[in-house]
Scaffold this motif. Sequence first.
Motif, PDB file in Angstrom:
ATOM      1  N   LYS A 261     -59.566  60.177  64.879  1.00 38.07           N
ATOM      2  CA  LYS A 261     -59.739  60.920  66.137  1.00 38.07           C
ATOM      3  C   LYS A 261     -59.765  62.418  65.871  1.00 38.07           C
ATOM      4  O   LYS A 261     -60.607  63.138  66.417  1.00 38.07           O
ATOM      5  N   ASN A 262     -58.870  62.914  65.020  1.00 39.32           N
ATOM      6  CA  ASN A 262     -58.852  64.341  64.673  1.00 39.32           C
ATOM      7  C   ASN A 262     -60.148  64.752  64.001  1.00 39.32           C
ATOM      8  O   ASN A 262     -60.715  65.796  64.320  1.00 39.32           O
ATOM      9  N   VAL A 263     -60.626  63.950  63.068  1.00 38.61           N
ATOM     10  CA  VAL A 263     -61.866  64.259  62.352  1.00 38.61           C
ATOM     11  C   VAL A 263     -63.047  64.254  63.324  1.00 38.61           C
ATOM     12  O   VAL A 263     -63.885  65.162  63.306  1.00 38.61           O
ATOM     13  N   THR A 264     -63.104  63.263  64.186  1.00 44.22           N
ATOM     14  CA  THR A 264     -64.187  63.176  65.167  1.00 44.22           C
ATOM     15  C   THR A 264     -64.179  64.384  66.095  1.00 44.22           C
ATOM     16  O   THR A 264     -65.227  64.998  66.330  1.00 44.22           O
ATOM     17  N   ASP A 265     -63.018  64.744  66.609  1.00 42.92           N
ATOM     18  CA  ASP A 265     -62.911  65.904  67.500  1.00 42.92           C
ATOM     19  C   ASP A 265     -63.314  67.191  66.787  1.00 42.92           C
ATOM     20  O   ASP A 265     -64.017  68.033  67.355  1.00 42.92           O
ATOM     21  N   PHE A 266     -62.869  67.351  65.547  1.00 38.82           N
ATOM     22  CA  PHE A 266     -63.212  68.553  64.793  1.00 38.82           C
ATOM     23  C   PHE A 266     -64.729  68.634  64.573  1.00 38.82           C
ATOM     24  O   PHE A 266     -65.328  69.689  64.771  1.00 38.82           O
ATOM     25  N   CYS A 267     -65.336  67.537  64.154  1.00 36.85           N
ATOM     26  CA  CYS A 267     -66.783  67.529  63.886  1.00 36.85           C
ATOM     27  C   CYS A 267     -67.582  67.837  65.147  1.00 36.85           C
ATOM     28  O   CYS A 267     -68.530  68.626  65.111  1.00 36.85           O
ATOM     29  N   ASN A 268     -67.200  67.239  66.268  1.00 40.55           N
ATOM     30  CA  ASN A 268     -67.871  67.531  67.542  1.00 40.55           C
ATOM     31  C   ASN A 268     -67.717  68.999  67.925  1.00 40.55           C
ATOM     32  O   ASN A 268     -68.678  69.655  68.332  1.00 40.55           O
ATOM     33  N   ALA A 269     -66.508  69.521  67.784  1.00 36.24           N
ATOM     34  CA  ALA A 269     -66.245  70.919  68.138  1.00 36.24           C
ATOM     35  C   ALA A 269     -67.046  71.865  67.246  1.00 36.24           C
ATOM     36  O   ALA A 269     -67.586  72.868  67.720  1.00 36.24           O
TER      37      ALA A 269
ATOM     38  N   THR B 216     -53.917  55.806  64.023  1.00 38.13           N
ATOM     39  CA  THR B 216     -52.720  56.158  64.784  1.00 38.13           C
ATOM     40  C   THR B 216     -52.681  57.653  65.013  1.00 38.13           C
ATOM     41  O   THR B 216     -53.178  58.438  64.223  1.00 38.13           O
ATOM     42  N   VAL B 217     -52.080  58.015  66.115  1.00 32.90           N
ATOM     43  CA  VAL B 217     -51.917  59.422  66.452  1.00 32.90           C
ATOM     44  C   VAL B 217     -50.455  59.759  66.256  1.00 32.90           C
ATOM     45  O   VAL B 217     -49.572  58.964  66.563  1.00 32.90           O
ATOM     46  N   ASP B 218     -50.196  60.954  65.752  1.00 36.10           N
ATOM     47  CA  ASP B 218     -48.823  61.404  65.534  1.00 36.10           C
ATOM     48  C   ASP B 218     -48.039  61.321  66.847  1.00 36.10           C
ATOM     49  O   ASP B 218     -48.376  61.979  67.820  1.00 36.10           O
ATOM     50  N   SER B 219     -47.001  60.524  66.864  1.00 39.60           N
ATOM     51  CA  SER B 219     -46.235  60.312  68.099  1.00 39.60           C
ATOM     52  C   SER B 219     -45.418  61.531  68.500  1.00 39.60           C
ATOM     53  O   SER B 219     -44.927  61.602  69.619  1.00 39.60           O
ATOM     54  N   ASN B 220     -45.276  62.504  67.622  1.00 39.23           N
ATOM     55  CA  ASN B 220     -44.512  63.706  67.952  1.00 39.23           C
ATOM     56  C   ASN B 220     -45.335  64.704  68.758  1.00 39.23           C
ATOM     57  O   ASN B 220     -44.808  65.676  69.257  1.00 39.23           O
ATOM     58  N   LYS B 221     -46.617  64.470  68.863  1.00 39.78           N
ATOM     59  CA  LYS B 221     -47.475  65.415  69.555  1.00 39.78           C
ATOM     60  C   LYS B 221     -47.790  64.919  70.955  1.00 39.78           C
ATOM     61  O   LYS B 221     -47.885  63.736  71.202  1.00 39.78           O
TER      62      LYS B 221
ATOM     63  N   ASN C 123     -55.365  73.833  66.382  1.00 44.44           N
ATOM     64  CA  ASN C 123     -55.314  74.669  65.187  1.00 44.44           C
ATOM     65  C   ASN C 123     -55.104  73.836  63.929  1.00 44.44           C
ATOM     66  O   ASN C 123     -55.339  74.314  62.834  1.00 44.44           O
ATOM     67  N   TYR C 124     -54.651  72.615  64.083  1.00 47.15           N
ATOM     68  CA  TYR C 124     -54.331  71.731  62.962  1.00 47.15           C
ATOM     69  C   TYR C 124     -55.294  70.550  62.949  1.00 47.15           C
ATOM     70  O   TYR C 124     -55.535  69.936  63.984  1.00 47.15           O
ATOM     71  N   VAL C 125     -55.842  70.247  61.786  1.00 44.41           N
ATOM     72  CA  VAL C 125     -56.733  69.093  61.657  1.00 44.41           C
ATOM     73  C   VAL C 125     -56.118  68.114  60.669  1.00 44.41           C
ATOM     74  O   VAL C 125     -55.918  68.444  59.502  1.00 44.41           O
ATOM     75  N   ASN C 126     -55.801  66.939  61.150  1.00 43.28           N
ATOM     76  CA  ASN C 126     -55.302  65.870  60.285  1.00 43.28           C
ATOM     77  C   ASN C 126     -56.542  65.139  59.764  1.00 43.28           C
ATOM     78  O   ASN C 126     -57.147  64.343  60.477  1.00 43.28           O
TER      79      ASN C 126
ATOM     80  N   ALA D 168     -56.389  72.204  52.906  1.00 43.18           N
ATOM     81  CA  ALA D 168     -56.609  73.029  54.099  1.00 43.18           C
ATOM     82  C   ALA D 168     -56.472  72.170  55.353  1.00 43.18           C
ATOM     83  O   ALA D 168     -57.018  71.076  55.428  1.00 43.18           O
ATOM     84  N   VAL D 169     -55.724  72.661  56.328  1.00 42.36           N
ATOM     85  CA  VAL D 169     -55.533  71.933  57.584  1.00 42.36           C
ATOM     86  C   VAL D 169     -55.763  72.820  58.808  1.00 42.36           C
ATOM     87  O   VAL D 169     -55.791  72.324  59.926  1.00 42.36           O
ATOM     88  N   CYS D 170     -55.934  74.106  58.601  1.00 44.34           N
ATOM     89  CA  CYS D 170     -56.142  75.043  59.704  1.00 44.34           C
ATOM     90  C   CYS D 170     -57.591  74.948  60.182  1.00 44.34           C
ATOM     91  O   CYS D 170     -58.530  75.142  59.405  1.00 44.34           O
ATOM     92  N   SER D 171     -57.762  74.657  61.444  1.00 41.16           N
ATOM     93  CA  SER D 171     -59.090  74.475  62.015  1.00 41.16           C
ATOM     94  C   SER D 171     -59.992  75.690  61.786  1.00 41.16           C
ATOM     95  O   SER D 171     -61.167  75.548  61.438  1.00 41.16           O
ATOM     96  N   ALA D 172     -59.462  76.882  61.975  1.00 40.18           N
ATOM     97  CA  ALA D 172     -60.259  78.101  61.805  1.00 40.18           C
ATOM     98  C   ALA D 172     -60.727  78.246  60.361  1.00 40.18           C
ATOM     99  O   ALA D 172     -61.894  78.586  60.105  1.00 40.18           O
ATOM    100  N   HIS D 173     -59.835  77.996  59.419  1.00 39.77           N
ATOM    101  CA  HIS D 173     -60.199  78.086  58.003  1.00 39.77           C
ATOM    102  C   HIS D 173     -61.254  77.043  57.645  1.00 39.77           C
ATOM    103  O   HIS D 173     -62.245  77.349  56.962  1.00 39.77           O
TER     104      HIS D 173
END
Length: 125
Positions: free
Chosen positions: A69-77, A48-53, A61-64, A106-111
């Motif tokens: 989907k968030n993990v997949t996008d982060f790994c690809n990026a 599920t994707v956060d419905s507030n977003k 900037n935030y990785v859940n 840690a949830v900050c993409s840059a970190h």
Amino acid sequence: MVQYKKCFTAFRKELDLKGIRFTTSNPNQIQMTRFTTNDLAFSGYSTTVDSNKNHETPDLNYVNKTDEKNVTDFCNAFLENYNVAQTKANFQKVETFLQHPYLEHAVCSAHLSDWIASNWIKRIL
């Protein structure tokens, strides 16, 4: 032309064996494909994707780390941004780093990216 096709077919098979994907049959236009949620090494992620977003402009900037989907996008990026070979093994290595105890809160993409990049060649997994 037949020799050219045989060479390209052999090249494509070699890349497939290494887990490298591309989207075209024209060797002059090879483009790497993005890995999907089916390529994740771990299971149990939320689908599920956060419905507030706003789904069209995700917060980069935030990785859940519990959302597939968030993990997949982060790994690809990460693979693209750090010019790492786009293999399934490297994709799953990034995913494995996300599970490291040091990054538990840690949830900050840059970190996350900085820490993974600085520990990429170390054997901490």
